[in-house]
Design an enzyme around this catalytic site. Structure first.
Site, PDB file in Angstrom:
ATOM      1  N   LYS A  60      79.764 -42.238 -44.696  1.00  0.00           N
ATOM      2  CA  LYS A  60      79.088 -41.763 -43.480  1.00  0.00           C
ATOM      3  C   LYS A  60      79.303 -40.255 -43.283  1.00  0.00           C
ATOM      4  O   LYS A  60      78.381 -39.535 -42.942  1.00  0.00           O
ATOM      5  CB  LYS A  60      79.609 -42.505 -42.233  1.00  0.00           C
ATOM      6  CG  LYS A  60      79.496 -44.022 -42.318  1.00  0.00           C
ATOM      7  CD  LYS A  60      79.857 -44.684 -41.007  1.00  0.00           C
ATOM      8  CE  LYS A  60      81.272 -44.448 -40.534  1.00  0.00           C
ATOM      9  NZ  LYS A  60      82.332 -45.047 -41.392  1.00  0.00           N
ATOM     10  N   ARG A 100      81.809 -48.156 -32.196  1.00  0.00           N
ATOM     11  CA  ARG A 100      82.614 -48.967 -33.099  1.00  0.00           C
ATOM     12  C   ARG A 100      82.962 -50.321 -32.479  1.00  0.00           C
ATOM     13  O   ARG A 100      83.643 -51.117 -33.098  1.00  0.00           O
ATOM     14  CB  ARG A 100      83.909 -48.229 -33.396  1.00  0.00           C
ATOM     15  CG  ARG A 100      84.050 -47.770 -34.848  1.00  0.00           C
ATOM     16  CD  ARG A 100      85.328 -46.969 -34.909  1.00  0.00           C
ATOM     17  NE  ARG A 100      85.867 -46.771 -36.199  1.00  0.00           N
ATOM     18  CZ  ARG A 100      85.879 -45.606 -36.836  1.00  0.00           C
ATOM     19  NH1 ARG A 100      85.261 -44.579 -36.322  1.00  0.00           N
ATOM     20  NH2 ARG A 100      86.494 -45.490 -37.972  1.00  0.00           N
ATOM     21  N   ARG A 104      91.226 -40.762 -51.723  1.00  0.00           N
ATOM     22  CA  ARG A 104      90.629 -39.696 -50.925  1.00  0.00           C
ATOM     23  C   ARG A 104      91.651 -38.614 -50.593  1.00  0.00           C
ATOM     24  O   ARG A 104      92.797 -38.904 -50.289  1.00  0.00           O
ATOM     25  CB  ARG A 104      90.086 -40.304 -49.630  1.00  0.00           C
ATOM     26  CG  ARG A 104      89.406 -39.316 -48.719  1.00  0.00           C
ATOM     27  CD  ARG A 104      88.428 -39.981 -47.822  1.00  0.00           C
ATOM     28  NE  ARG A 104      89.055 -40.536 -46.630  1.00  0.00           N
ATOM     29  CZ  ARG A 104      88.351 -41.023 -45.610  1.00  0.00           C
ATOM     30  NH1 ARG A 104      87.028 -41.040 -45.674  1.00  0.00           N
ATOM     31  NH2 ARG A 104      88.955 -41.519 -44.565  1.00  0.00           N
ATOM     32  N   ARG A 111      95.215 -38.386 -45.811  1.00  0.00           N
ATOM     33  CA  ARG A 111      95.224 -38.636 -44.364  1.00  0.00           C
ATOM     34  C   ARG A 111      96.236 -39.744 -44.054  1.00  0.00           C
ATOM     35  O   ARG A 111      96.341 -40.707 -44.799  1.00  0.00           O
ATOM     36  CB  ARG A 111      93.828 -39.112 -43.927  1.00  0.00           C
ATOM     37  CG  ARG A 111      93.027 -38.037 -43.235  1.00  0.00           C
ATOM     38  CD  ARG A 111      91.604 -38.468 -43.051  1.00  0.00           C
ATOM     39  NE  ARG A 111      91.444 -39.680 -42.250  1.00  0.00           N
ATOM     40  CZ  ARG A 111      90.266 -40.179 -41.889  1.00  0.00           C
ATOM     41  NH1 ARG A 111      89.156 -39.571 -42.266  1.00  0.00           N
ATOM     42  NH2 ARG A 111      90.175 -41.272 -41.177  1.00  0.00           N
ATOM     43  N   ARG A 169      92.479 -50.968 -40.929  1.00  0.00           N
ATOM     44  CA  ARG A 169      91.205 -50.374 -40.508  1.00  0.00           C
ATOM     45  C   ARG A 169      90.043 -51.250 -40.938  1.00  0.00           C
ATOM     46  O   ARG A 169      89.075 -51.414 -40.201  1.00  0.00           O
ATOM     47  CB  ARG A 169      91.061 -48.969 -41.105  1.00  0.00           C
ATOM     48  CG  ARG A 169      91.993 -47.963 -40.439  1.00  0.00           C
ATOM     49  CD  ARG A 169      92.132 -46.717 -41.284  1.00  0.00           C
ATOM     50  NE  ARG A 169      90.936 -45.902 -41.293  1.00  0.00           N
ATOM     51  CZ  ARG A 169      90.662 -45.019 -42.244  1.00  0.00           C
ATOM     52  NH1 ARG A 169      91.479 -44.862 -43.264  1.00  0.00           N
ATOM     53  NH2 ARG A 169      89.568 -44.308 -42.175  1.00  0.00           N
TER      54      ARG A 169
HETATM   55  P1  AMP Z   1      87.396 -42.217 -38.830  1.00  0.00           P
HETATM   56  O1  AMP Z   1      87.658 -40.828 -39.272  1.00  0.00           O
HETATM   57  O2  AMP Z   1      85.991 -42.414 -38.333  1.00  0.00           O
HETATM   58  O3  AMP Z   1      87.791 -43.238 -39.856  1.00  0.00           O
HETATM   59  O4  AMP Z   1      88.319 -42.469 -37.536  1.00  0.00           O
HETATM   60  C1  AMP Z   1      89.731 -42.349 -37.621  1.00  0.00           C
HETATM   61  C2  AMP Z   1      90.389 -43.094 -36.478  1.00  0.00           C
HETATM   62  O5  AMP Z   1      89.990 -42.531 -35.218  1.00  0.00           O
HETATM   63  C3  AMP Z   1      90.054 -44.565 -36.361  1.00  0.00           C
HETATM   64  O6  AMP Z   1      90.812 -45.362 -37.238  1.00  0.00           O
HETATM   65  C4  AMP Z   1      90.369 -44.823 -34.889  1.00  0.00           C
HETATM   66  O7  AMP Z   1      91.760 -44.909 -34.664  1.00  0.00           O
HETATM   67  C5  AMP Z   1      89.874 -43.550 -34.226  1.00  0.00           C
HETATM   68  N1  AMP Z   1      88.442 -43.676 -33.848  1.00  0.00           N
HETATM   69  C6  AMP Z   1      87.402 -42.994 -34.387  1.00  0.00           C
HETATM   70  N2  AMP Z   1      86.231 -43.360 -33.812  1.00  0.00           N
HETATM   71  C7  AMP Z   1      86.543 -44.302 -32.891  1.00  0.00           C
HETATM   72  C8  AMP Z   1      85.788 -45.091 -31.975  1.00  0.00           C
HETATM   73  N3  AMP Z   1      84.447 -44.991 -31.886  1.00  0.00           N
HETATM   74  N4  AMP Z   1      86.461 -45.984 -31.193  1.00  0.00           N
HETATM   75  C9  AMP Z   1      87.794 -46.098 -31.258  1.00  0.00           C
HETATM   76  N5  AMP Z   1      88.564 -45.400 -32.091  1.00  0.00           N
HETATM   77  C10 AMP Z   1      87.964 -44.497 -32.913  1.00  0.00           C
END
Ligand code: AMP
Length: 224
Positions: free
Chosen positions: A16, A91, A130, A163, A174
């Site tokens: 994404k 999400r 990654r 990360r 996740r």
């Molecule tokens: P990502 O980089 O999109 O994988 O997001 C990293 C982390 O940020 C996730 O594992 C969540 O802890 C938090 N996060 C990101 N987007 C959301 C969302 N829409 N709702 C809740 N937590 C989020």
């Protein structure tokens, strides 16, 4: 031309972010990635960051109220008047409903929700290798997209790190959160009629071309 309001939906590591950056350039639209916004807040030590940090470290979702506020505020800015690209939001069903309400209140609609179809094994391989740059979040992969110099970002020269939430035990969490909490949005958007599938297992250039084709078709249908 009408607005282009896009949601990128799919498991972590489905591409994404990579495609979001391309779409941002192609269409000159603002790109809002909740994960990036929260990571910046954590790095800056803001109240938002302090609240989100513990959830992120565990691989859990941050509370809906926090992320909904972040996005509703951003899509209402002048910058997003012609459209926006959302990555990592919504999400949960509650987030999806909150987004709908905010858009409806402003007389707007989603153009499409792009669902990145990638299986669990592929996602695990991608996330496991990654490497992310510390300054701007540019993403590399030790096997599929290695940097020219190991450990250094090709684009801005900053250090590449794993990360915290790309550690194996957190990846598993996740993914299970994605299946339990985020997947219900697939049925939700299917019913609304805006869901479009993207074969996320293909190489990034092919995925990008597929998305451009898909959006061109939508535009034609819209104009017909
Ligand atoms: P990502 O980089 O999109 O994988 O997001 C990293 C982390 O940020 C996730 O594992 C969540 O802890 C938090 N996060 C990101 N987007 C959301 C969302 N829409 N709702 C809740 N937590 C989020």
């Amino acid at each position: 031309m009408s607005e282009l309001n896009l949601v990128l939906l799919g498991p972590p590591g489905s591409g994404k972010g990579t495609q979001g950056e391309r779409l941002q350039e192609d269409f000159q639209l603002p790109y809002f990635a909740t994960g990036d916004i929260l990571r910046t807040a954590v790095a800056e030590g803001t109240d938002l960051g302090k609240e989100a940090d513990e959830y992120m470290q565990r691989g859990d979702l941050a509370p809906d109220e926090i992320v909904v506020g972040i996005i509703v505020e951003r899509i209402a800015t002048a910058e997003a008047a012609d459209g926006f690209i959302l990555d990592g939001f919504p999400r949960t069903l509650r987030q999806g409903e909150a987004l709908d309400e905010a858009l409806k209140g402003a007389g707007r609609l989603l153009t499409a929700v792009l669902l990145f179809d990638v299986n669990n094994e592929e996602v695990t391989r991608r996330l496991g290798g990654r490497r992310t740059c510390t300054d701007n979040g540019h993403v590399f992969h030790v096997d599929f997209n290695p940097p020219k110099t190991e450990g250094i970002c090709d684009i801005d020269g900053s250090e590449l790190i794993i990360r915290r939430d790309d550690r194996p035990e957190v990846i598993e969490k996740r993914l299970s959160n994605y299946h339990d909490l985020t997947k219900p949005l697939v049925g939700y958007y299917e019913q609304v009629g805006v869901l479009r599938h993207v074969e996320g297992c293909k190489p990034p250039d092919e995925v990008g071309a597929d998305i451009r084709g898909l959006l061109a078709t939508l535009r034609m249908e819209e104009g017909a």
